[in-house]
Write an enzyme that holds these catalytic residues in place. Sequence first.
Site, PDB file in Angstrom:
ATOM      1  N   PRO A 125      47.654  28.539  45.575  1.00  0.00           N
ATOM      2  CG  PRO A 125      48.538  26.541  44.765  1.00  0.00           C
ATOM      3  CD  PRO A 125      47.849  27.929  44.187  1.00  0.00           C
ATOM      4  CD  GLU A 126      47.647  32.601  50.539  1.00  0.00           C
ATOM      5  OE1 GLU A 126      48.157  33.009  51.728  1.00  0.00           O
ATOM      6  OE2 GLU A 126      46.588  33.067  50.069  1.00  0.00           O
TER       7      GLU A 126
END
Length: 273
Positions: free
Chosen positions: A2-3
């Site tokens: 996840p960014e």
Amino acid sequence: MPELPEVETIRRSLEPVVVGRTVCSVDVRCASLRKPVPPGLAQRVTGRRIAATGRRAKYLLIEMDDGLMWIFHMGMSGRLQHFPAAAGEARAKHDHLVVLLDDDSTLVFNDPRRFGLVLLEDGTTKSVFADYGPEPLDRAGFHGDYLAGFRSRTNRTIKDVLMDQRIVAGLGNIYVNEILFLAGVRPRRRLRRVTGAECERIVDATRTIIEEAIEHRGSSVSDFLDGIGRRGGYQWRHRVYGREGEPCPNCGASIRAIVVGQRSSFYCSGCQR
Ligand SMILES: [Zn+2]
């Protein structure tokens, strides 16, 4: 992994269901994540009310009513998910942390690969964010001159520079590929060979891509789900990421894949210089 847009999506989905709730208990089922879960975590948060949610870079923050900051990093495969009371007590494999709230709902941190992190900060020790750069959406901190200022200080590629959390915090492989496509700059270019005007374009493209991705609730490329179990929608809008051999959305040329800094990079040789 996840960014920023995925973590922001988790935050927005959790905020209405956890803020104002009091923690009744914390069951630490597995303390050996990337770093050990802080000893005494359960005692420190039990009985405290959740005052706010936040995000810094790729970290989700839960602020307790006594100022204690509870910090989660999803690592490669981590997931922080809220289950309403009706969901009952069924527990999944890799549920490492189970938080019972005062409405009988639960907040569960699940992480099969255990690269995730659970931290506590009370302001008395050096923050995990001490060396982090500005947020990409922070106009005062992240701007063309700021990025251009690193040109004389590094021999690294523009892609490596944008992935460096000390320079700009929250970007990862998916969004850097998308940003460089929109800015028209190849991922393998050295930052010192990127012009001032291109630095401006890269910063503008960063804002566009990150804002779009948040609006579409992040990218579910592998198994990303938000805090209440919904998939993101931005994976359908990727211009180049994961699209090797497909036509460029601008010019129709075939999208190429190369490796930069040990990560897959996707670009169009017609649109990016
Ligand atoms: Zn193209």
